[in-house]
Design a protein around this motif. Structure first.
Motif, PDB file in Angstrom:
ATOM      1  N   HIS A 172     -10.186  -4.342  -0.993  1.00  0.00           N
ATOM      2  CA  HIS A 172     -10.054  -5.555  -0.380  1.00  0.00           C
ATOM      3  C   HIS A 172     -10.356  -5.198   0.786  1.00  0.00           C
ATOM      4  O   HIS A 172      -9.318  -4.368   1.586  1.00  0.00           O
ATOM      5  N   TYR A 173     -11.593  -5.533   1.850  1.00  0.00           N
ATOM      6  CA  TYR A 173     -12.335  -5.205   2.871  1.00  0.00           C
ATOM      7  C   TYR A 173     -11.114  -5.775   3.985  1.00  0.00           C
ATOM      8  O   TYR A 173     -10.810  -5.258   4.863  1.00  0.00           O
ATOM      9  N   SER A 174     -10.204  -7.077   3.208  1.00  0.00           N
ATOM     10  CA  SER A 174      -9.508  -7.552   4.670  1.00  0.00           C
ATOM     11  C   SER A 174      -8.177  -6.766   5.238  1.00  0.00           C
ATOM     12  O   SER A 174      -7.601  -6.787   5.660  1.00  0.00           O
ATOM     13  N   LEU A 175      -7.967  -5.758   4.084  1.00  0.00           N
ATOM     14  CA  LEU A 175      -6.808  -4.748   4.184  1.00  0.00           C
ATOM     15  C   LEU A 175      -7.371  -3.351   5.673  1.00  0.00           C
ATOM     16  O   LEU A 175      -6.472  -3.179   6.439  1.00  0.00           O
ATOM     17  N   LYS A 176      -8.667  -4.085   5.989  1.00  0.00           N
ATOM     18  CA  LYS A 176      -9.068  -3.226   6.825  1.00  0.00           C
ATOM     19  C   LYS A 176      -7.926  -3.487   8.401  1.00  0.00           C
ATOM     20  O   LYS A 176      -7.267  -2.613   9.206  1.00  0.00           O
ATOM     21  N   ILE A 177      -7.541  -4.624   8.844  1.00  0.00           N
ATOM     22  CA  ILE A 177      -6.945  -5.239   9.811  1.00  0.00           C
ATOM     23  C   ILE A 177      -5.467  -4.914   9.383  1.00  0.00           C
ATOM     24  O   ILE A 177      -4.469  -4.161  10.858  1.00  0.00           O
ATOM     25  N   GLU A 178      -4.804  -5.092   8.102  1.00  0.00           N
ATOM     26  CA  GLU A 178      -3.402  -4.625   8.412  1.00  0.00           C
ATOM     27  C   GLU A 178      -3.987  -3.459   8.731  1.00  0.00           C
ATOM     28  O   GLU A 178      -2.240  -2.133   8.848  1.00  0.00           O
ATOM     29  N   THR A 179      -4.790  -2.007   7.750  1.00  0.00           N
ATOM     30  CA  THR A 179      -4.576  -0.462   8.253  1.00  0.00           C
ATOM     31  C   THR A 179      -4.272  -1.008   9.621  1.00  0.00           C
ATOM     32  O   THR A 179      -3.598   0.217   9.716  1.00  0.00           O
ATOM     33  N   TYR A 180      -5.147  -0.984  10.590  1.00  0.00           N
ATOM     34  CA  TYR A 180      -5.035  -0.914  11.671  1.00  0.00           C
ATOM     35  C   TYR A 180      -3.699  -1.148  12.051  1.00  0.00           C
ATOM     36  O   TYR A 180      -3.505  -0.693  13.283  1.00  0.00           O
ATOM     37  N   ILE A 181      -3.466  -2.085  12.215  1.00  0.00           N
ATOM     38  CA  ILE A 181      -2.218  -2.529  12.894  1.00  0.00           C
ATOM     39  C   ILE A 181      -0.707  -2.009  12.560  1.00  0.00           C
ATOM     40  O   ILE A 181      -0.053  -1.497  13.108  1.00  0.00           O
ATOM     41  N   LEU A 182      -0.554  -1.079  11.154  1.00  0.00           N
ATOM     42  CA  LEU A 182      -0.327  -0.511  10.827  1.00  0.00           C
ATOM     43  C   LEU A 182      -0.490   1.265  11.307  1.00  0.00           C
ATOM     44  O   LEU A 182       0.952   1.701  11.061  1.00  0.00           O
ATOM     45  N   SER A 183      -0.998   0.927  11.396  1.00  0.00           N
ATOM     46  CA  SER A 183      -1.405   2.895  12.383  1.00  0.00           C
ATOM     47  C   SER A 183      -1.169   2.618  13.731  1.00  0.00           C
ATOM     48  O   SER A 183      -0.813   3.744  14.033  1.00  0.00           O
ATOM     49  N   GLN A 184      -0.590   1.580  14.359  1.00  0.00           N
ATOM     50  CA  GLN A 184       0.036   1.583  15.214  1.00  0.00           C
ATOM     51  C   GLN A 184       1.692   1.726  15.881  1.00  0.00           C
ATOM     52  O   GLN A 184       2.153   1.894  16.397  1.00  0.00           O
ATOM     53  N   GLN A 185       2.275   1.548  14.027  1.00  0.00           N
ATOM     54  CA  GLN A 185       3.844   1.705  14.029  1.00  0.00           C
ATOM     55  C   GLN A 185       4.301   2.873  13.893  1.00  0.00           C
ATOM     56  O   GLN A 185       3.989   4.223  13.265  1.00  0.00           O
ATOM     57  N   THR A 186       5.526   3.363  14.401  1.00  0.00           N
ATOM     58  CA  THR A 186       6.240   4.501  13.987  1.00  0.00           C
ATOM     59  C   THR A 186       6.530   4.706  13.024  1.00  0.00           C
ATOM     60  O   THR A 186       7.103   5.572  12.107  1.00  0.00           O
ATOM     61  N   ASP A 187       7.352   3.508  12.796  1.00  0.00           N
ATOM     62  CA  ASP A 187       8.221   3.562  11.360  1.00  0.00           C
ATOM     63  C   ASP A 187       7.384   3.612  10.301  1.00  0.00           C
ATOM     64  O   ASP A 187       5.867   3.516  10.152  1.00  0.00           O
ATOM     65  N   ASN A 188       7.732   4.859   9.463  1.00  0.00           N
ATOM     66  CA  ASN A 188       7.003   5.137   8.482  1.00  0.00           C
ATOM     67  C   ASN A 188       7.386   3.952   7.074  1.00  0.00           C
ATOM     68  O   ASN A 188       6.389   4.068   5.870  1.00  0.00           O
ATOM     69  N   ILE A 189       8.672   2.437   6.647  1.00  0.00           N
ATOM     70  CA  ILE A 189       8.825   2.270   6.263  1.00  0.00           C
ATOM     71  C   ILE A 189       8.932   1.009   6.085  1.00  0.00           C
ATOM     72  O   ILE A 189       9.156   0.569   7.484  1.00  0.00           O
TER      73      ILE A 189
END
Length: 444
Positions: A257-274
């Protein structure tokens, strides 16, 4: 969420417990319970049932007894558990990156042709996954004692017994989703879209912080502002590509799923773990191109592909990106609608299985629920069609339908950008993983 159990020491996780010959490592997001006769490691969530009966949820469970290790996986193996047994070495972990082995070239060739390989082999030699809906028992030295399943392999097709009307199914959906959402803590971030799956979850529980993303060149899948606490990340093409490029070093699994790259980037900016997500609504409610095609073909008679395109054009499930003639002919070649849907849905895993390790966030969806999984097969034909074509089971629960983007979400208008500009295909995702794998083990 991360654990590593082995007969040898390991140094990448912060907490360690020794039990007989096993070193048990985990991080502080893993739920650990120790009694006089057992050590339990659990990550994820149970919507209903129990580990002793039929566990319904997204999770892994590891129980270490006096002489055995019990591993339990969820019904689609959404939380992956890997193991290696070679000579005196035994490793059990949720991170394939942590296992040192050689590349399985045969698997790699299979994967490049068809990344949805339905067996428990992996990209690494001597490394396997515990199968879905399974209770797998190891000795403390890693030998397999036995493996049992808590569901029959035919559980999905066996559920095709029409029982529920539309109104009954609608009531069941609302109750299950409301109950599941109540299990999320208040400090949960909701990664949402403007599709029906996300908007329904927001209506049922509007208290979570919302985040979404879009490209400024997108035409179909535009995100609507649905509340005051809704942050929308809007990318130019260059920003989108740069964000994807920046997380290549995070590719720690052989994901297609190469399209998950952008979602991985966005989640890396979040402090919440869940992280709450609306994934798997397509598979539950069948408003997915293959399911809609199957319903049309098998319930409407022997219609042509062109007739189907003309029919589906007015409905929510219309998604040109995935509505192909090749898929339609595969449906015509199947023996019945049950077999066609089982072939599509039974082996269908959630993309959260990849997003979770990529982002190192506990990403969960209340739609990944066994009760919902078998609900539509238990409904009458009218309900199945209304849900499959126009997502009516969910729209009927909405107070404000204007919040939904009526263009079917999930085609991901960034796909063409990937292919044209950077060739970030699944081959490149595998290259990123293998490069990161080599670098990781060079530093151990």
């Amino acid at each position: 969420m991360n654990f590593y159990i082995s007969t040898e020491k390991h140094s990448k996780l912060p907490i360690c417990t020794k039990f007989k010959n096993l070193y048990i490592y985990y991080d502080n997001t893993v739920e650990v319970e120790q009694t006089s006769n057992c050590i339990t490691l659990f990550s994820g969530i149970l919507w209903s049932g129990s580990l002793d009966t039929i566990p319904n949820g997204q999770f892994y469970s590891i129980k270490i007894y006096e002489n055995t290790v019990e591993v339990i996986t969820d019904f689609i193996s959404d939380f992956c558990v890997y193991y290696l047994k070679k000579d005196d070495l035994f490793i059990l972990t949720n991170s394939i990156l942590d296992i040192s082995s050689s590349v399985n070239v045969t698997y790699l060739r299979w994967w490049l042709r068809n990344p949805l390989i339905d067996n428990n082999t992996t990209i690494l030699n001597d490394v396997f996954t515990v199968n879905r809906f399974t209770k797998h028992y190891f000795s403390l030295s890693g030998d397999t004692i036995k493996e049992t399943t808590y569901l029959k392999p035919t559980y999905f097709t066996d559920s095709f017994i029409p029982t529920h009307t539309f109104d009954e199914a609608k009531h069941i959906v609302k109750n299950i989703l409301t109950e599941n959402l109540s299990k999320f803590p208040k400090n949960t971030t909701f990664l949402c879209s403007s599709g029906i799956d996300s908007i329904l979850l927001h209506q049922l529980n509007p208290n979570f912080k919302l985040i979404s993303y879009q490209g400024d060149w997108w035409e179909r899948e535009k995100i609507k502002q649905i509340s005051s606490n809704h942050k929308i990340y809007t990318f130019s093409k260059k920003e989108y590509l740069d964000a994807c490029k920046s997380i290549e070093k995070c590719v720690n699994i052989p994901s297609k799923h190469y399209s998950l790259k952008i979602e991985t980037y966005i989640l890396s900016q979040q402090t919440d773990n869940i992280i709450l997500n609306g994934s798997y609504g397509d598979e539950i409610f069948w408003h997915e191109p293959v399911c809609a095609m199957a319903n049309y073909y098998w319930q409407q008679g022997n219609k042509s592909y062109t007739e189907y395109l003309n029919f589906i054009d007015a409905y929510y499930t219309n998604q040109p990106y995935q509505t192909t003639q090749h898929t339609y002919y595969k449906i015509k070649d199947s023996s019945c609608i049950e077999d066609c849907l089982s072939d599509k849905l039974l082996l269908r895993y959630s993309y959260l299985k990849d997003l979770r390790p990529l982002s190192n966030k506990l990403v969960l969806s209340p739609y990944i629920d066994l009760r919902l999984r078998t609900l539509l097969p238990k409904c009458d034909i009218e309900t199945q069609q209304r849900s499959s074509y126009d997502a009516e089971l969910q729209f009927a629960l909405l107070d404000n339908k204007d919040k939904v983007n009526r263009f079917k979400m999930g085609g991901e208008e960034g796909h063409d950008l990937f292919n044209d500009k950077m060739s970030l295909s699944r081959r490149d995702m595998m290259k990123h993983f293998l490069k990161n794998y080599r670098n990781y083990h060079d530093t151990l």
